[in-house]
Design a protein around this motif. Sequence first.
Motif, PDB file in Angstrom:
ATOM      1  N   ASN A   1      -9.759  -3.704   0.196  1.00 17.13           N
ATOM      2  CA  ASN A   1      -8.968  -3.968  -1.008  1.00 17.13           C
ATOM      3  C   ASN A   1      -8.264  -5.302  -0.780  1.00 17.13           C
ATOM      4  N   ILE A   2      -8.999  -6.397  -1.029  1.00 14.98           N
ATOM      5  CA  ILE A   2      -8.400  -7.731  -0.783  1.00 14.98           C
ATOM      6  C   ILE A   2      -8.304  -8.435  -2.143  1.00 14.98           C
TER       7      ILE A   2
ATOM      8  N   GLY B   1       0.799  -1.227   0.000  1.00 16.67           N
ATOM      9  CA  GLY B   1       0.000   0.000   0.000  1.00 16.67           C
ATOM     10  C   GLY B   1       0.821   1.261   0.000  1.00 16.67           C
TER      11      GLY B   1
ATOM     12  N   LEU C   1      -5.192   3.620   3.275  1.00 14.05           N
ATOM     13  CA  LEU C   1      -6.593   4.034   3.103  1.00 14.05           C
ATOM     14  C   LEU C   1      -7.188   4.525   4.423  1.00 14.05           C
TER      15      LEU C   1
ATOM     16  N   THR D   1      -5.184   0.546  -5.030  1.00 15.26           N
ATOM     17  CA  THR D   1      -5.086   1.539  -3.946  1.00 15.26           C
ATOM     18  C   THR D   1      -5.532   2.916  -4.445  1.00 15.26           C
TER      19      THR D   1
ATOM     20  N   ASP E   1      -6.102  -6.248   9.607  1.00 16.45           N
ATOM     21  CA  ASP E   1      -5.410  -7.066   8.604  1.00 16.45           C
ATOM     22  C   ASP E   1      -5.208  -8.462   9.169  1.00 16.45           C
ATOM     23  N   ILE E   2      -5.232  -9.438   8.286  1.00 11.51           N
ATOM     24  CA  ILE E   2      -5.024 -10.829   8.687  1.00 11.51           C
ATOM     25  C   ILE E   2      -3.563 -11.061   9.102  1.00 11.51           C
TER      26      ILE E   2
ATOM     27  N   GLY F   1      -8.259  -5.266   5.613  1.00  9.83           N
ATOM     28  CA  GLY F   1      -7.106  -5.578   4.755  1.00  9.83           C
ATOM     29  C   GLY F   1      -6.302  -4.308   4.571  1.00  9.83           C
ATOM     30  N   THR F   2      -5.934  -3.704   5.706  1.00  5.24           N
ATOM     31  CA  THR F   2      -5.381  -2.339   5.690  1.00  5.24           C
ATOM     32  C   THR F   2      -3.971  -2.249   5.122  1.00  5.24           C
TER      33      THR F   2
ATOM     34  N   GLY G   1     -10.600 -11.646   8.122  1.00  8.88           N
ATOM     35  CA  GLY G   1     -11.983 -11.312   7.769  1.00  8.88           C
ATOM     36  C   GLY G   1     -12.651 -10.571   8.910  1.00  8.88           C
TER      37      GLY G   1
HETATM   38  C1  LIG Z   1      -3.857  -5.554  -1.625  1.00 11.72           C
HETATM   39  S1  LIG Z   1      -3.423  -5.316   0.042  1.00 11.72           S
HETATM   40  C2  LIG Z   1      -4.283  -3.779   0.361  1.00 11.72           C
HETATM   41  C3  LIG Z   1      -3.530  -2.846   1.262  1.00 11.72           C
HETATM   42  C4  LIG Z   1      -4.141  -1.448   1.372  1.00 11.72           C
HETATM   43  N1  LIG Z   1      -5.471  -1.493   1.973  1.00 11.72           N
HETATM   44  C5  LIG Z   1      -4.239  -0.786   0.009  1.00 11.72           C
HETATM   45  O1  LIG Z   1      -5.347  -0.547  -0.463  1.00 11.72           O
HETATM   46  O2  LIG Z   1      -3.190  -0.498  -0.584  1.00 11.72           O
HETATM   47  C6  LIG Z   1      -4.434  -6.523   0.828  1.00 11.72           C
HETATM   48  C7  LIG Z   1      -4.230  -6.649   2.333  1.00 11.72           C
HETATM   49  O3  LIG Z   1      -5.314  -7.437   2.820  1.00 11.72           O
HETATM   50  C8  LIG Z   1      -4.842  -8.369   3.770  1.00 11.72           C
HETATM   51  N2  LIG Z   1      -5.794  -9.490   3.764  1.00 11.72           N
HETATM   52  C9  LIG Z   1      -5.923 -10.472   2.847  1.00 11.72           C
HETATM   53  N3  LIG Z   1      -6.936 -11.293   3.163  1.00 11.72           N
HETATM   54  C10 LIG Z   1      -7.468 -10.813   4.314  1.00 11.72           C
HETATM   55  C11 LIG Z   1      -8.549 -11.227   5.161  1.00 11.72           C
HETATM   56  N4  LIG Z   1      -9.274 -12.300   4.877  1.00 11.72           N
HETATM   57  N5  LIG Z   1      -8.811 -10.514   6.264  1.00 11.72           N
HETATM   58  C12 LIG Z   1      -8.083  -9.417   6.573  1.00 11.72           C
HETATM   59  N6  LIG Z   1      -7.042  -8.982   5.820  1.00 11.72           N
HETATM   60  C13 LIG Z   1      -6.747  -9.666   4.708  1.00 11.72           C
HETATM   61  C14 LIG Z   1      -3.424  -8.697   3.314  1.00 11.72           C
HETATM   62  O4  LIG Z   1      -2.637  -9.162   4.383  1.00 11.72           O
HETATM   63  C15 LIG Z   1      -2.951  -7.362   2.746  1.00 11.72           C
HETATM   64  O5  LIG Z   1      -2.271  -6.590   3.707  1.00 11.72           O
END
Ligand SMILES: C[S@@+](CC[C@H](N)C(=O)[O-])C[C@H]1O[C@@H](n2cnc3c(N)ncnc32)[C@H](O)[C@@H]1O
Length: 290
Positions: free
Chosen positions: A227-228, A128, A164, A135, A180-181, A158-159, A209
Motif C-alpha cells: 500500500n504505497i 495505518g 497488514l 488500508t 518500510d523505507i 510499506g508496512t 523498495g
Molecule cells: C500508505 S502507508 C501504508 C501503511 C500500511 N501498510 C497500511 O496499509 O495502512 C505507506 C507506507 O509505505 C512506506 N513507503 C513509501 N515508499 C516506500 C518504498 N519505496 N519502499 C518501502 N516503503 C515505502 C511509507 O513510509 C509508509 O509507511
Amino acid sequence: MPQTRLHLRGPKQDLEQIYALLDQGLEEEGLPLAIMEISEDEDIWEVSVYADGDADGAEGKMRALLHSLGEIPAISREELPDIDWVSHSLEGLHAVRAGRFFVHGAHDRDEKRPGEIGVHIEAGQAFGTGHHGTTSGCLETIEQVMRRENPRNALDLGTGSAVLAIAMAKLSHIPVLATDIDPIATRVAAENVRLNQVAGRVETVTAPGFHHRIFSQRGPFDLIVANILARPLMGLAPQMARHLASGGSAILSGILDRQRNNVVAAYVNQGFRHVSTIHREGWVTIHLKR
Ligand SMILES: C[S@@+](CC[C@H](N)C(=O)[O-])C[C@H]1O[C@@H](n2cnc3c(N)ncnc32)[C@H](O)[C@@H]1O
C-alpha cells in the motif's frame, strides 16, 4: 532519541553509485539508508542516511566514504521530531471493521465480536490505523486471498504501523516480512508486532523498495501486499514480478481511481493478470496474480 536525516541529491546514476558506496561502507554502523526519486522529469534522486544521536559522526563517515568520488555533493540535514509527526491520534477514533479484522486501540478492545480477528494499533508515528480506504481495502482483499490460496509466506512492503502484516500473521500462522523505507515506521511496526504477540512470525526491516538482501533471503513470496502510491508501485513492477512466487498474488493499494488502469497495465506488462479491484473513498485496491 531525536533522529537526524542526512541527505544529498543528484541525478539517478550518481546517486545509485553513492547509495551502493554508503550501503556497503555503513553496514557495520547499522545506519539505515534510503534512496528515492524526487523528480522523474528533472532526474533528481535523493539518498538519506538516518542517524540516531551522533549526526556529526555519521556525516564524517559519509564524507570519508564519498571522498573516493572526488567532488563530494552537499549533505543537508533534517532534524526529525521525536513526537507523533504523522500522528492521527486514535483518541476518540472508533475501531474499524474490515472483513473479519477488527482494528482497534486499547480503549475499545472489548468490542471485538466472536470470530473477529483483533489487530491492536495505537495511533502514533506510522500510517495505518485501518481508517484509510486503502488500508481497509487491503484488509478485505487479504482475507479473501488468504482464505482461497493459503499462502506459505507473505511480504508487506510499506508496512507503516504493520497493520497488514499483523493481520496476515494472525489470520494464518505464516512468516511475514514487513518492510518500510522509513526507519521510524519500522520501529513503530516492531513495537506493534510485539504488542500483538506475533513477533515470532513477523520480521521488520528498513528497506527502500526491494533494495535489501532480505528479500532474496526470505522470498520468493506467495503473497505480496504493498500500500504505497501509484508511481512507486509502477516502478516496482519488475521487481515485484521477480520476488513473487509463480502463481502468487499481489495486492496493491495507495492508488487513486483514475490511476488504476496505468498501474494494472504496468503489471500486465510484467506477466501479471488482473483478478479484482475494490473501490473505497476514491482509492482502489487491486488484486493481481502471476
Ligand atoms: C500508505 S502507508 C501504508 C501503511 C500500511 N501498510 C497500511 O496499509 O495502512 C505507506 C507506507 O509505505 C512506506 N513507503 C513509501 N515508499 C516506500 C518504498 N519505496 N519502499 C518501502 N516503503 C515505502 C511509507 O513510509 C509508509 O509507511
